[in-house]
Design a protein around this motif. Structure first.
Motif, PDB file in Angstrom:
ATOM      1  N   TRP A 123     -31.830 -13.335  24.366  1.00 53.42           N
ATOM      2  CA  TRP A 123     -31.771 -13.050  25.699  1.00 53.42           C
ATOM      3  C   TRP A 123     -33.193 -12.516  26.060  1.00 53.42           C
ATOM      4  O   TRP A 123     -33.519 -12.741  27.169  1.00 53.42           O
ATOM      5  N   PHE A 149     -28.001 -12.191  19.455  1.00 53.84           N
ATOM      6  CA  PHE A 149     -27.889 -12.438  20.864  1.00 53.84           C
ATOM      7  C   PHE A 149     -29.250 -11.930  21.549  1.00 53.84           C
ATOM      8  O   PHE A 149     -29.756 -12.521  22.432  1.00 53.84           O
ATOM      9  N   TYR A 189     -20.310 -12.008  23.560  1.00 56.07           N
ATOM     10  CA  TYR A 189     -20.917 -13.453  23.851  1.00 56.07           C
ATOM     11  C   TYR A 189     -20.178 -14.609  23.152  1.00 56.07           C
ATOM     12  O   TYR A 189     -19.626 -14.127  21.932  1.00 56.07           O
ATOM     13  N   CYS A 194     -21.509 -13.043  31.436  1.00 55.10           N
ATOM     14  CA  CYS A 194     -20.979 -11.762  30.789  1.00 55.10           C
ATOM     15  C   CYS A 194     -19.503 -11.580  30.653  1.00 55.10           C
ATOM     16  O   CYS A 194     -18.649 -11.093  31.297  1.00 55.10           O
ATOM     17  N   CYS A 241     -27.207 -14.676  33.347  1.00 54.79           N
ATOM     18  CA  CYS A 241     -26.514 -14.416  32.143  1.00 54.79           C
ATOM     19  C   CYS A 241     -25.057 -14.268  32.141  1.00 54.79           C
ATOM     20  O   CYS A 241     -24.746 -13.524  32.579  1.00 54.79           O
ATOM     21  N   THR A 255     -21.999  -8.180  20.969  1.00 55.55           N
ATOM     22  CA  THR A 255     -23.211  -8.518  20.920  1.00 55.55           C
ATOM     23  C   THR A 255     -24.177  -7.807  19.847  1.00 55.55           C
ATOM     24  O   THR A 255     -24.235  -6.779  19.496  1.00 55.55           O
TER      25      THR A 255
END
Length: 126
Positions: free
Chosen positions: A67, A63, A37, A52, A50, A59
């Motif tokens: 999320w 994060f 990310y 990707c 989201c 990650t």
């Protein structure tokens, strides 16, 4: 869970001590999240899908908290019951593969395929 793509990973996230009430009354969730990310691209509210990317920062728990708040939290109007800023709110214990997250690096812990994270509220009404 299906085999992840090169840009995704599968995790198990569990909630206890009342935390499950914030996440559709389900104690366990199997989720698929991006492997990478960009910290600068964590908007609130999040986009409907989201991002990707196949490059960026690996990650981490930072994060994952974002999320979970943006994509899994059932009560979008009360995110403060789960997080404060980029971290978890006080009174929530996080275990990463049965180990206290403080021993694993807290927000900086880089998530791996198959990790299991448990969020337990230590605060109870009475």
């Amino acid at each position: 869970m299906a085999s992840p793509s090169p840009t995704e990973m599968n995790l198990t996230v569990e909630f206890g001590g009342g935390m499950e009430l914030l996440f559709s009354n389900l104690a366990s969730h199997s989720i698929t999240i991006p492997r990478f990310y960009s910290p600068a691209s964590l908007p609130t509210p999040a986009p409907s899908t989201c991002p990707c990317p196949n490059t960026g920062q690996p990650t981490d728990v930072r994060f994952l908290i974002w999320w979970l708040r943006e994509y899994l939290l059932a009560d979008k109007g009360r995110p403060e019951l789960f997080s404060q800023g980029e971290t978890i709110r006080p009174g929530i214990l996080i275990l990463i593969n049965s180990t206290d997250w403080e021993l694993e690096g807290e927000l900086e812990y880089e998530l791996k395929e198959g990790d299991e994270l448990v969020f337990i509220s230590t605060l109870h009404g009475g």
